[in-house]
Design a protein around this motif. Structure first.
Motif, PDB file in Angstrom:
ATOM      1  N   LYS A 164       0.836  -1.210   0.000  1.00 50.82           N
ATOM      2  CA  LYS A 164       0.000   0.000   0.000  1.00 50.82           C
ATOM      3  C   LYS A 164       0.867   1.255   0.000  1.00 50.82           C
ATOM      4  O   LYS A 164       0.609   2.210  -0.738  1.00 50.82           O
ATOM      5  N   GLU A 165       1.924   1.245   0.834  1.00 53.16           N
ATOM      6  CA  GLU A 165       2.835   2.393   0.877  1.00 53.16           C
ATOM      7  C   GLU A 165       3.583   2.561  -0.446  1.00 53.16           C
ATOM      8  O   GLU A 165       3.801   3.685  -0.899  1.00 53.16           O
ATOM      9  N   GLN A 166       3.991   1.415  -1.054  1.00 54.48           N
ATOM     10  CA  GLN A 166       4.689   1.502  -2.341  1.00 54.48           C
ATOM     11  C   GLN A 166       3.773   2.066  -3.422  1.00 54.48           C
ATOM     12  O   GLN A 166       4.202   2.877  -4.244  1.00 54.48           O
ATOM     13  N   LYS A 167       2.518   1.629  -3.434  1.00 52.30           N
ATOM     14  CA  LYS A 167       1.562   2.168  -4.407  1.00 52.30           C
ATOM     15  C   LYS A 167       1.380   3.671  -4.204  1.00 52.30           C
ATOM     16  O   LYS A 167       1.324   4.442  -5.155  1.00 52.30           O
ATOM     17  N   LYS A 168       1.298   4.059  -2.940  1.00 52.09           N
ATOM     18  CA  LYS A 168       1.126   5.479  -2.636  1.00 52.09           C
ATOM     19  C   LYS A 168       2.337   6.285  -3.084  1.00 52.09           C
ATOM     20  O   LYS A 168       2.204   7.341  -3.713  1.00 52.09           O
ATOM     21  N   SER A 169       3.543   5.795  -2.792  1.00 56.65           N
ATOM     22  CA  SER A 169       4.761   6.517  -3.198  1.00 56.65           C
ATOM     23  C   SER A 169       4.903   6.530  -4.710  1.00 56.65           C
ATOM     24  O   SER A 169       5.335   7.512  -5.299  1.00 56.65           O
ATOM     25  N   HIS A 170       4.513   5.418  -5.376  1.00 53.54           N
ATOM     26  CA  HIS A 170       4.553   5.358  -6.839  1.00 53.54           C
ATOM     27  C   HIS A 170       3.570   6.368  -7.441  1.00 53.54           C
ATOM     28  O   HIS A 170       3.885   7.059  -8.406  1.00 53.54           O
ATOM     29  N   ARG A 171       2.373   6.467  -6.821  1.00 51.10           N
ATOM     30  CA  ARG A 171       1.378   7.429  -7.282  1.00 51.10           C
ATOM     31  C   ARG A 171       1.885   8.864  -7.103  1.00 51.10           C
ATOM     32  O   ARG A 171       1.738   9.715  -7.976  1.00 51.10           O
TER      33      ARG A 171
END
Length: 199
Positions: A164-171
């Motif tokens: 979830k954090e990786q998706k957020k940082s990628h976004r």
């Protein structure tokens, strides 16, 4: 010059004087005072309307200690009686008893012993003195050990949190790239406009 114009000749001297003189009752200062008074009345009506009350102002108006404490329900730990924040393992407990139950709920009670034949009083001061009686009281108030996460569940939850954090940082990174590209495009457009106007 007035005599050459037929329209001006028709106006009497009294009317001519009236055009350029201010009446005695006109006072710009008093008009602005009236305007400010009307504005003040309107502001008072807006702020004192009973239908809309600002919760921040209401909180400031209340006395800090007694009235605020009486409105907010105080939770008490079912194990030791300490102040509690909410439910843990299906019962209201403090953070200390929550951590204690998580560490000890799967221990075998037969291996634990009480020095006072299982009759210890558990409160804030004595809760660390007898593990057996504290754990027994946790089970007596119906704390649920099946709600404790296993190691595998913890790993799965950590992986979910990480993805979830990786998706957020990628976004966020993609949004940053979009803003950078938009800035570059607008700068190029600006340069083209200045070049075309310069030619």
């Amino acid at each position: 010059m007035l005599s050459n114009n037929p329209h001006w000749n028709q106006i009497s001297s009294m009317e001519f004087d009236d055009l350029f003189s201010l009446s005695n009752d006109f006072n710009p200062q008093s008009d602005s005072d009236e305007y400010s008074m009307l504005l003040d009345d309107l502001i008072k009506e807006e702020t004192s309307s009973p239908t809309e009350t600002d919760p921040y102002q209401l909180q400031k108006a209340l006395p800090d200690d007694s009235a605020h404490e009486s409105r907010v329900p105080t939770l008490e730990c079912g194990v030791c009686g300490a102040p509690a924040l909410g439910y843990n393992f299906d019962q209201i407990t403090c953070e200390s008893c929550k951590a204690f139950f998580r560490r000890n709920a799967f221990r075998d009670m037969s291996q634990l012993t009480c020095r006072f034949s299982g009759s210890c009083v558990i409160n804030i001061q004595t809760r660390r003195q007898c593990t057996y009686c504290r754990l027994k009281k946790c089970f007596d108030i119906k704390m649920r050990k099946d709600w404790i996460r296993t190691d595998e569940e913890k790993r799965i939850r950590q992986l979910q949190k990480l993805t979830k954090e990786q998706k957020k940082s990628h976004r966020l990174f993609n949004d940053h790239l979009d803003t950078l590209s938009l800035a570059i495009v607008s700068r190029k457009k600006k340069q083209l406009c200045t070049n075309s106007t310069g030619q």
